[in-house]
Motif scaffolding. Sequence first.
Motif, PDB file in Angstrom:
ATOM      1  N   GLY A 102       0.782  -1.222   0.000  1.00 52.99           N
ATOM      2  CA  GLY A 102       0.000   0.000   0.000  1.00 52.99           C
ATOM      3  C   GLY A 102       0.818   1.277   0.000  1.00 52.99           C
ATOM      4  O   GLY A 102       0.268   2.382   0.062  1.00 52.99           O
ATOM      5  N   ARG A 103       2.146   1.146  -0.079  1.00 56.33           N
ATOM      6  CA  ARG A 103       2.985   2.348  -0.052  1.00 56.33           C
ATOM      7  C   ARG A 103       2.972   3.094  -1.384  1.00 56.33           C
ATOM      8  O   ARG A 103       3.283   4.287  -1.421  1.00 56.33           O
ATOM      9  N   ILE A 104       2.643   2.418  -2.469  1.00 58.40           N
ATOM     10  CA  ILE A 104       2.442   3.079  -3.749  1.00 58.40           C
ATOM     11  C   ILE A 104       1.167   2.527  -4.364  1.00 58.40           C
ATOM     12  O   ILE A 104       0.685   1.453  -3.977  1.00 58.40           O
ATOM     13  N   GLY A 105       0.604   3.263  -5.320  1.00 63.28           N
ATOM     14  CA  GLY A 105      -0.663   2.838  -5.897  1.00 63.28           C
ATOM     15  C   GLY A 105      -0.753   3.120  -7.374  1.00 63.28           C
ATOM     16  O   GLY A 105       0.245   3.414  -8.042  1.00 63.28           O
ATOM     17  N   ALA A 106      -1.977   3.055  -7.891  1.00 63.59           N
ATOM     18  CA  ALA A 106      -2.216   3.151  -9.325  1.00 63.59           C
ATOM     19  C   ALA A 106      -1.573   4.401  -9.919  1.00 63.59           C
ATOM     20  O   ALA A 106      -1.741   5.507  -9.405  1.00 63.59           O
ATOM     21  N   GLY A 107      -0.840   4.209 -10.995  1.00 62.08           N
ATOM     22  CA  GLY A 107      -0.222   5.315 -11.701  1.00 62.08           C
ATOM     23  C   GLY A 107       1.158   5.689 -11.217  1.00 62.08           C
ATOM     24  O   GLY A 107       1.851   6.472 -11.876  1.00 62.08           O
ATOM     25  N   ASP A 108       1.575   5.154 -10.080  1.00 65.39           N
ATOM     26  CA  ASP A 108       2.904   5.486  -9.567  1.00 65.39           C
ATOM     27  C   ASP A 108       3.984   4.850 -10.441  1.00 65.39           C
ATOM     28  O   ASP A 108       3.846   3.721 -10.912  1.00 65.39           O
ATOM     29  N   LEU A 109       5.061   5.603 -10.622  1.00 62.58           N
ATOM     30  CA  LEU A 109       6.170   5.180 -11.469  1.00 62.58           C
ATOM     31  C   LEU A 109       7.400   4.938 -10.606  1.00 62.58           C
ATOM     32  O   LEU A 109       7.773   5.777  -9.789  1.00 62.58           O
ATOM     33  N   VAL A 110       8.016   3.784 -10.792  1.00 59.26           N
ATOM     34  CA  VAL A 110       9.242   3.424 -10.089  1.00 59.26           C
ATOM     35  C   VAL A 110      10.293   3.140 -11.133  1.00 59.26           C
ATOM     36  O   VAL A 110      10.016   2.461 -12.132  1.00 59.26           O
ATOM     37  N   TRP A 111      11.512   3.660 -10.941  1.00 63.22           N
ATOM     38  CA  TRP A 111      12.537   3.448 -11.953  1.00 63.22           C
ATOM     39  C   TRP A 111      13.876   3.064 -11.341  1.00 63.22           C
ATOM     40  O   TRP A 111      14.159   3.343 -10.185  1.00 63.22           O
ATOM     41  N   SER A 112      14.691   2.417 -12.161  1.00 64.25           N
ATOM     42  CA  SER A 112      16.029   2.008 -11.751  1.00 64.25           C
ATOM     43  C   SER A 112      16.979   3.191 -11.840  1.00 64.25           C
ATOM     44  O   SER A 112      16.872   4.035 -12.733  1.00 64.25           O
ATOM     45  N   GLN A 113      17.949   3.243 -10.913  1.00 67.95           N
ATOM     46  CA  GLN A 113      18.946   4.300 -10.944  1.00 67.95           C
ATOM     47  C   GLN A 113      20.155   3.934 -11.809  1.00 67.95           C
ATOM     48  O   GLN A 113      21.068   4.748 -11.961  1.00 67.95           O
ATOM     49  N   ALA A 114      20.159   2.746 -12.373  1.00 68.92           N
ATOM     50  CA  ALA A 114      21.246   2.358 -13.278  1.00 68.92           C
ATOM     51  C   ALA A 114      21.290   3.319 -14.456  1.00 68.92           C
ATOM     52  O   ALA A 114      20.248   3.761 -14.959  1.00 68.92           O
ATOM     53  N   THR A 115      22.489   3.658 -14.895  1.00 68.55           N
ATOM     54  CA  THR A 115      22.636   4.622 -15.995  1.00 68.55           C
ATOM     55  C   THR A 115      22.862   3.966 -17.351  1.00 68.55           C
ATOM     56  O   THR A 115      22.821   4.649 -18.373  1.00 68.55           O
ATOM     57  N   ASP A 116      23.111   2.663 -17.371  1.00 70.87           N
ATOM     58  CA  ASP A 116      23.328   1.983 -18.652  1.00 70.87           C
ATOM     59  C   ASP A 116      22.051   1.378 -19.214  1.00 70.87           C
ATOM     60  O   ASP A 116      22.062   0.739 -20.260  1.00 70.87           O
TER      61      ASP A 116
END
Length: 224
Positions: free
Chosen positions: A11-25
């Motif tokens: 429940g810490r994030i919900g519909a529409g939330d975007l999570v991304w990797s911090q990798a630069t390659d």
Amino acid sequence: MSFALAEAASGRIGAGDLVWSQATDVAAAAIVLEPDVPWREVLEIVPVMLLAVGDALGSIGPPDLPSMIRWPQTLTANGGVVGRVTIDTSAPAGLDEIPDHAVVGFSVALELPERLRDAPGREAGVTALHEEGCGDVERDPLIGATARHFLSWLDEWRHGGFARLRPALEGRLLDVGGPQVRIDLAGDTCEGRIVGFDDRGGVRIDTVAGIREFSLAAALGVDS
């Protein structure tokens, strides 16, 4: 993807939330969904995301980049694999059940894996954007552009289902009506020409033995 699923389930994030990797390659991100349709239909979000990534590359990449889609979830550039779209749920769901959460993710290689950087071409069919004349493409702009195009295509899908995606998808699908293709789905190998889609994102393949059909669920390894 696993992090986003865990966060959505808690429940810490919900519909529409975007999570991304911090990798630069690599440009890798996932979007949380709270579906109101069965899992069988949610799987159609995979082609939605494929089209979104393709549009994003078209908007910020070089105009002559031949970015195509290899059914059911692979992105290519100049014929080499450059990315992939995945989808999963936070808890197992039958195809006719509505999952509490789902996460659709994409990953696009900006640079070759470290093992290949000194010898590009060592692994046939593996490439990266920076190897294909896209050296100016960076992680954050690509993720942002993909998210914007995803929302646009998601709206199309919500209002018209897979039928609204089909013309664009057929226009970008690698090998449609063209050369022989080989598809291996859970040990079932099929060779032929892709000749079209069904109403749920499955594909029809013209083989020497006749037309064979594969559902999108089967292709994605979802068989429950």
